[in-house]
Design a protein around this motif. Structure first.
Motif, PDB file in Angstrom:
ATOM      1  N   SER A  68      60.540 -36.629 107.343  1.00  0.00           N
ATOM      2  CA  SER A  68      60.665 -37.791 106.269  1.00  0.00           C
ATOM      3  C   SER A  68      62.068 -37.878 105.759  1.00  0.00           C
ATOM      4  CB  SER A  68      60.180 -37.187 104.906  1.00  0.00           C
ATOM      5  OG  SER A  68      58.658 -37.132 105.578  1.00  0.00           O
ATOM      6  N   CYS A  69      62.597 -38.986 105.359  1.00  0.00           N
ATOM      7  CA  CYS A  69      63.744 -39.207 105.083  1.00  0.00           C
ATOM      8  C   CYS A  69      63.838 -40.143 103.951  1.00  0.00           C
ATOM      9  CB  CYS A  69      64.744 -39.815 106.233  1.00  0.00           C
ATOM     10  SG  CYS A  69      66.256 -40.507 106.024  1.00  0.00           S
ATOM     11  N   ALA A  70      64.533 -39.790 102.835  1.00  0.00           N
ATOM     12  CA  ALA A  70      64.554 -40.527 101.619  1.00  0.00           C
ATOM     13  C   ALA A  70      65.811 -41.060 101.312  1.00  0.00           C
ATOM     14  CB  ALA A  70      64.148 -39.747 100.477  1.00  0.00           C
ATOM     15  N   ALA A  71      65.983 -42.390 101.093  1.00  0.00           N
ATOM     16  CA  ALA A  71      67.533 -42.841 101.060  1.00  0.00           C
ATOM     17  C   ALA A  71      67.789 -43.092  99.655  1.00  0.00           C
ATOM     18  CB  ALA A  71      67.489 -44.272 101.805  1.00  0.00           C
ATOM     19  N   SER A  72      68.911 -42.681  99.226  1.00  0.00           N
ATOM     20  CA  SER A  72      69.340 -42.997  97.847  1.00  0.00           C
ATOM     21  C   SER A  72      69.448 -44.356  97.589  1.00  0.00           C
ATOM     22  CB  SER A  72      70.986 -42.375  97.737  1.00  0.00           C
ATOM     23  OG  SER A  72      71.100 -42.985  96.338  1.00  0.00           O
ATOM     24  N   SER A  73      68.843 -44.875  96.174  1.00  0.00           N
ATOM     25  CA  SER A  73      68.708 -46.223  95.838  1.00  0.00           C
ATOM     26  C   SER A  73      70.227 -46.692  95.781  1.00  0.00           C
ATOM     27  CB  SER A  73      68.178 -46.003  94.483  1.00  0.00           C
ATOM     28  OG  SER A  73      68.832 -45.384  93.425  1.00  0.00           O
ATOM     29  N   ARG A  74      71.295 -46.066  95.904  1.00  0.00           N
ATOM     30  CA  ARG A  74      72.584 -46.479  95.686  1.00  0.00           C
ATOM     31  C   ARG A  74      72.918 -47.093  97.093  1.00  0.00           C
ATOM     32  NH1 ARG A  74      75.999 -41.230  93.638  1.00  0.00           N
ATOM     33  NH2 ARG A  74      74.837 -41.241  91.718  1.00  0.00           N
TER      34      ARG A  74
ATOM     35  N   GLN B 190      78.601 -37.330  97.991  1.00  0.00           N
ATOM     36  CA  GLN B 190      77.285 -37.429  97.537  1.00  0.00           C
ATOM     37  C   GLN B 190      76.323 -37.661  98.635  1.00  0.00           C
ATOM     38  OE1 GLN B 190      79.137 -39.842  96.192  1.00  0.00           O
ATOM     39  NE2 GLN B 190      78.351 -41.924  96.312  1.00  0.00           N
ATOM     40  N   VAL B 191      75.032 -36.937  98.287  1.00  0.00           N
ATOM     41  CA  VAL B 191      73.918 -37.020  99.295  1.00  0.00           C
ATOM     42  C   VAL B 191      73.328 -38.456  99.003  1.00  0.00           C
ATOM     43  CG1 VAL B 191      71.865 -36.050 100.180  1.00  0.00           C
ATOM     44  CG2 VAL B 191      73.548 -34.542  99.152  1.00  0.00           C
ATOM     45  N   GLN B 192      73.215 -39.045 100.300  1.00  0.00           N
ATOM     46  CA  GLN B 192      72.788 -40.258 100.433  1.00  0.00           C
ATOM     47  C   GLN B 192      71.148 -40.462 101.197  1.00  0.00           C
ATOM     48  OE1 GLN B 192      74.256 -42.891  98.730  1.00  0.00           O
ATOM     49  NE2 GLN B 192      76.357 -43.053  99.239  1.00  0.00           N
ATOM     50  N   LEU B 193      71.220 -39.563 102.249  1.00  0.00           N
ATOM     51  CA  LEU B 193      70.081 -39.367 102.852  1.00  0.00           C
ATOM     52  C   LEU B 193      69.341 -38.000 102.837  1.00  0.00           C
ATOM     53  CD1 LEU B 193      70.859 -41.452 105.806  1.00  0.00           C
ATOM     54  CD2 LEU B 193      69.793 -42.464 103.982  1.00  0.00           C
ATOM     55  N   VAL B 194      68.229 -37.713 102.492  1.00  0.00           N
ATOM     56  CA  VAL B 194      67.771 -36.653 102.231  1.00  0.00           C
ATOM     57  C   VAL B 194      66.240 -36.392 103.213  1.00  0.00           C
ATOM     58  CG1 VAL B 194      66.583 -34.691 100.843  1.00  0.00           C
ATOM     59  CG2 VAL B 194      68.124 -36.219  99.922  1.00  0.00           C
ATOM     60  N   GLU B 195      66.596 -35.610 104.206  1.00  0.00           N
ATOM     61  CA  GLU B 195      65.740 -35.416 105.187  1.00  0.00           C
ATOM     62  C   GLU B 195      64.880 -34.079 105.032  1.00  0.00           C
ATOM     63  OE1 GLU B 195      68.808 -36.940 108.875  1.00  0.00           O
ATOM     64  OE2 GLU B 195      68.749 -34.662 108.392  1.00  0.00           O
ATOM     65  N   SER B 196      63.576 -33.994 105.589  1.00  0.00           N
ATOM     66  CA  SER B 196      62.790 -32.968 105.295  1.00  0.00           C
ATOM     67  C   SER B 196      61.678 -32.962 106.792  1.00  0.00           C
ATOM     68  CB  SER B 196      62.123 -32.665 104.264  1.00  0.00           C
ATOM     69  OG  SER B 196      61.151 -33.906 103.983  1.00  0.00           O
ATOM     70  N   GLY B 197      61.068 -31.803 107.015  1.00  0.00           N
ATOM     71  CA  GLY B 197      59.883 -31.950 107.840  1.00  0.00           C
ATOM     72  C   GLY B 197      60.080 -31.072 109.246  1.00  0.00           C
ATOM     73  N   GLY B 198      61.523 -30.672 109.399  1.00  0.00           N
ATOM     74  CA  GLY B 198      61.548 -30.121 110.803  1.00  0.00           C
ATOM     75  C   GLY B 198      61.210 -28.861 110.752  1.00  0.00           C
ATOM     76  N   GLY B 199      61.194 -28.138 111.816  1.00  0.00           N
ATOM     77  CA  GLY B 199      60.569 -26.595 112.037  1.00  0.00           C
ATOM     78  C   GLY B 199      60.415 -26.290 113.504  1.00  0.00           C
ATOM     79  N   LEU B 200      59.573 -24.936 113.397  1.00  0.00           N
ATOM     80  CA  LEU B 200      59.277 -24.616 114.768  1.00  0.00           C
ATOM     81  C   LEU B 200      57.679 -24.953 115.115  1.00  0.00           C
ATOM     82  CD1 LEU B 200      59.624 -22.745 117.314  1.00  0.00           C
ATOM     83  CD2 LEU B 200      59.001 -20.680 115.975  1.00  0.00           C
ATOM     84  N   VAL B 201      57.574 -25.534 116.348  1.00  0.00           N
ATOM     85  CA  VAL B 201      56.103 -25.994 116.663  1.00  0.00           C
ATOM     86  C   VAL B 201      55.885 -25.495 118.087  1.00  0.00           C
ATOM     87  CG1 VAL B 201      56.869 -28.184 117.271  1.00  0.00           C
ATOM     88  CG2 VAL B 201      54.369 -27.777 116.481  1.00  0.00           C
ATOM     89  N   GLN B 202      54.562 -25.333 118.538  1.00  0.00           N
ATOM     90  CA  GLN B 202      54.307 -24.952 119.913  1.00  0.00           C
ATOM     91  C   GLN B 202      54.368 -26.296 120.671  1.00  0.00           C
ATOM     92  OE1 GLN B 202      50.510 -22.669 119.832  1.00  0.00           O
ATOM     93  NE2 GLN B 202      51.898 -20.844 119.550  1.00  0.00           N
ATOM     94  N   PRO B 203      54.502 -26.227 121.915  1.00  0.00           N
ATOM     95  CA  PRO B 203      54.259 -27.424 122.626  1.00  0.00           C
ATOM     96  C   PRO B 203      52.762 -27.871 122.694  1.00  0.00           C
ATOM     97  CG  PRO B 203      55.282 -25.651 124.231  1.00  0.00           C
ATOM     98  CD  PRO B 203      54.782 -25.091 122.640  1.00  0.00           C
ATOM     99  N   GLY B 204      52.848 -29.474 122.520  1.00  0.00           N
ATOM    100  CA  GLY B 204      51.369 -30.088 122.324  1.00  0.00           C
ATOM    101  C   GLY B 204      51.380 -30.198 120.744  1.00  0.00           C
ATOM    102  N   GLY B 205      52.031 -29.533 119.827  1.00  0.00           N
ATOM    103  CA  GLY B 205      51.876 -29.798 118.603  1.00  0.00           C
ATOM    104  C   GLY B 205      52.495 -30.881 117.841  1.00  0.00           C
ATOM    105  N   SER B 206      52.295 -30.980 116.562  1.00  0.00           N
ATOM    106  CA  SER B 206      52.939 -32.150 115.971  1.00  0.00           C
ATOM    107  C   SER B 206      54.080 -31.763 114.651  1.00  0.00           C
ATOM    108  CB  SER B 206      51.829 -32.935 115.126  1.00  0.00           C
ATOM    109  OG  SER B 206      50.748 -33.487 116.067  1.00  0.00           O
TER     110      SER B 206
END
Length: 118
Positions: free
Chosen positions: A21-27, A1-17
């Motif tokens: 995020s990572c949500a941990a299961s209450s288990r 089962q999934v315990q940690l769910v990550e999000s927010g990655g991607g492609l960005v130009q140098p100097g960008g932001s």
């Protein structure tokens, strides 16, 4: 089962932001600290930042990201964030969320790709 769910990655130009995020299961009980590591192609996984769950949330950063990355957490949501500013091409890697319990048990996320390129 999934315990940690990550999000927010991607492609960005140098100097960008980007903000990860990572949500941990209450288990996952008795969390002591949460953090992020990264692994670039052909390189070993390296610790990027950690934050303790209790108290004031003591933080620790790799020298390579100090002053550019900020780790934070929301205990009510069992979530940890990584705000990444002034990104450089050398920050390109798969970023992994990690949770460690007070019993030194580690949980890892599936990883999210961050690519810094023009």
């Amino acid at each position: 089962q999934v315990q940690l769910v990550e999000s927010g990655g991607g492609l960005v130009q140098p100097g960008g932001s980007l903000r990860l995020s990572c949500a941990a299961s209450s288990r996952i009980l008795s969390i002591n600290s949460m953090g992020w590591s990264r692994q670039a192609p052909g390189k070993e996984r390296e610790l990027v930042a950690t934050i303790t769950r209790g108290g004031n949330g003591n933080t620790n950063y790799a020298d390579s990201v100090k002053g550019r990355f900020t780790i934070s957490r929301d205990n009510a949501k069992n979530t940890v964030y990584l705000q990444m500013n002034s990104l450089k091409p050398e920050d390109t890697a798969v970023y992994y969320c990690n949770v460690r319990t007070i019993y030194d048990m580690d949980f890892w996320g599936q990883g999210t790709q961050v690519t810094v390129s023009s």
